[in-house]
Design a protein around this motif. Structure first.
Motif, PDB file in Angstrom:
ATOM      1  N   TYR A   7       0.826  -1.203   0.000  1.00 46.04           N
ATOM      2  CA  TYR A   7       0.000   0.000   0.000  1.00 46.04           C
ATOM      3  C   TYR A   7       0.862   1.256   0.000  1.00 46.04           C
ATOM      4  N   ASN A   8       1.982   1.213   0.708  1.00 42.14           N
ATOM      5  CA  ASN A   8       2.862   2.377   0.748  1.00 42.14           C
ATOM      6  C   ASN A   8       3.430   2.710  -0.633  1.00 42.14           C
ATOM      7  N   GLY A   9       3.429   1.739  -1.536  1.00 44.45           N
ATOM      8  CA  GLY A   9       3.914   1.995  -2.881  1.00 44.45           C
ATOM      9  C   GLY A   9       2.822   2.305  -3.884  1.00 44.45           C
ATOM     10  N   THR A  10       1.558   2.157  -3.479  1.00 43.14           N
ATOM     11  CA  THR A  10       0.445   2.403  -4.407  1.00 43.14           C
ATOM     12  C   THR A  10      -0.481   3.489  -3.865  1.00 43.14           C
ATOM     13  N   GLY A  11      -1.110   3.219  -2.740  1.00 39.33           N
ATOM     14  CA  GLY A  11      -2.052   4.183  -2.174  1.00 39.33           C
ATOM     15  C   GLY A  11      -1.401   5.502  -1.816  1.00 39.33           C
ATOM     16  N   VAL A  12      -0.166   5.454  -1.310  1.00 34.95           N
ATOM     17  CA  VAL A  12       0.513   6.696  -0.930  1.00 34.95           C
ATOM     18  C   VAL A  12       0.831   7.541  -2.165  1.00 34.95           C
ATOM     19  N   LEU A  13       1.161   6.892  -3.271  1.00 34.82           N
ATOM     20  CA  LEU A  13       1.402   7.629  -4.520  1.00 34.82           C
ATOM     21  C   LEU A  13       0.151   8.387  -4.953  1.00 34.82           C
ATOM     22  N   LEU A  14      -1.003   7.758  -4.803  1.00 35.05           N
ATOM     23  CA  LEU A  14      -2.268   8.424  -5.131  1.00 35.05           C
ATOM     24  C   LEU A  14      -2.526   9.585  -4.167  1.00 35.05           C
ATOM     25  N   TYR A  15      -2.188   9.386  -2.911  1.00 35.82           N
ATOM     26  CA  TYR A  15      -2.385  10.422  -1.887  1.00 35.82           C
ATOM     27  C   TYR A  15      -1.577  11.677  -2.221  1.00 35.82           C
ATOM     28  N   ILE A  16      -0.288  11.492  -2.520  1.00 34.24           N
ATOM     29  CA  ILE A  16       0.549  12.666  -2.779  1.00 34.24           C
ATOM     30  C   ILE A  16       0.228  13.293  -4.139  1.00 34.24           C
ATOM     31  N   SER A  17      -0.313  12.504  -5.064  1.00 28.72           N
ATOM     32  CA  SER A  17      -0.769  13.094  -6.320  1.00 28.72           C
ATOM     33  C   SER A  17      -1.909  14.071  -6.055  1.00 28.72           C
ATOM     34  N   GLY A  18      -2.797  13.706  -5.144  1.00 32.00           N
ATOM     35  CA  GLY A  18      -3.873  14.602  -4.753  1.00 32.00           C
ATOM     36  C   GLY A  18      -3.357  15.880  -4.115  1.00 32.00           C
ATOM     37  N   MET A  19      -2.239  15.788  -3.405  1.00 28.44           N
ATOM     38  CA  MET A  19      -1.645  16.982  -2.810  1.00 28.44           C
ATOM     39  C   MET A  19      -1.286  18.013  -3.875  1.00 28.44           C
ATOM     40  N   MET A  20      -0.654  17.551  -4.954  1.00 28.95           N
ATOM     41  CA  MET A  20      -0.260  18.494  -5.999  1.00 28.95           C
ATOM     42  C   MET A  20      -1.476  19.057  -6.732  1.00 28.95           C
TER      43      MET A  20
END
Length: 299
Positions: free
Chosen positions: A276-289
């Motif tokens: 999850y740290n390699g998939t869900g977190v990528l989606l999370y930080i994409s939302g940040m930008m």
């Protein structure tokens, strides 16, 4: 050769072990958050690349690297149980070298922060204090499954985001920026909780009351998912109220993808938390930008 033999036979650190000590893989979140802050400020980034690059280097390799060295030094007994091959317990960084590296990088952080003006220096002071408060006795907020991940989430996401916006505008960021940065920092509490799964056994033996220890892996993983998702729902709602509706729609789509990843992870939290740290977190930080560009569009 035993660990004690290696420690006794080595006077100086292995250079590759020093790089491992400051964990380059952990630098990205605060670097990304600083860039989000710079974008969200509405300032002309193209005319301030020197400041932006210096801030990114400060947030990642210097401050985050320092925090990792401090954490490894303060956690050397825990790491001897969880990960005995890490630089300090393995003896590749012998004696008090881990402590000296952390202290030297703390001083370097403050020196670079000074170059970024009063807002940059003030934020750097907070970051250095937070790093030591998290890891070092007698404070050692890492012992708490609530305060520890909360402090790291705010330090990795909220503080560098705020700093990026403040440095680019040479003043306090707009209230909308502060709110969004705070929400993403709160959500990062869940990411930090999932990260605690890898140290579950050592935390139990050394009295660190992480949520996976106190609640059990399944309940802790579910809690982490709610903590990650709820602030993003608030972000989507706020953007709908403030005007950048389509940015909010994009973040909602990224959140739905995270929910799918959460469902997969919850099938076996202890085994799938790293996935999850390699998939869900990528989606999370994409939302940040996406949120950063939404804030920029409001200027």
């Amino acid at each position: 050769m035993s660990i004690s033999t290696v420690t006794a036979s080595r006077k100086y650190p292995d250079p590759t072990a020093l790089l491992t000590l400051i964990k380059p893989i952990t630098w990205f979140p605060p670097m990304w958050a600083f860039l989000c802050g710079a974008v969200s400020s509405g300032a002309a980034v193209a005319g301030s690349w020197g400041v932006v690059v210096l801030g990114i280097l400060l947030a990642g390799p210097v401050v985050c690297g320092m925090s990792q060295a401090a954490n490894d030094w303060c956690d050397r007994h825990v790491d001897a149980i969880n990960e005995p091959d890490r630089p300090i317990p393995s003896g590749r960084v012998p004696g008090r070298w881990g402590l000296w590296v952390a202290l030297a990088m703390s001083a370097l952080s403050l020196a670079i922060g000074w170059l970024l003006g009063p807002w940059g220096f003030g934020a750097t002071c907070l970051a250095v204090l937070a790093a030591w408060a998290y890891s070092a006795e007698p404070v050692r907020l890492k012992r708490s499954g609530i305060l520890g991940p909360g402090l790291v989430g705010l330090s990795y996401e909220t503080l560098p985001w705020f700093t990026g916006a403040a440095v680019l505008t040479a003043g306090a960021p707009r209230i909308e920026i502060v709110i969004i940065a705070l929400l993403y920092g709160i959500g990062a509490h869940g990411i930090m909780t999932l990260n605690d799964f890898k140290a579950l056994d050592g935390d139990r033996q050394t009295g660190v009351k992480s949520l996976p220890v106190t609640m059990g892996p399944n309940a802790a993983a579910r809690t982490a998912c709610w903590v990650m998702a709820a602030p993003q729902v608030v972000v989507v709602t706020l953007l709908a109220l403030w005007g950048p509706v389509w940015h909010g729609v994009a973040i909602a789509a990224l959140l739905l993808a995270q929910v799918w990843a959460m469902v997969v992870m919850l099938e076996d939290p202890k085994a799938k938390a790293p996935w999850y740290n390699g998939t869900g977190v990528l989606l999370y930080i994409s939302g940040m930008m996406v949120a950063a560009f939404a804030l920029r569009s409001m200027v």
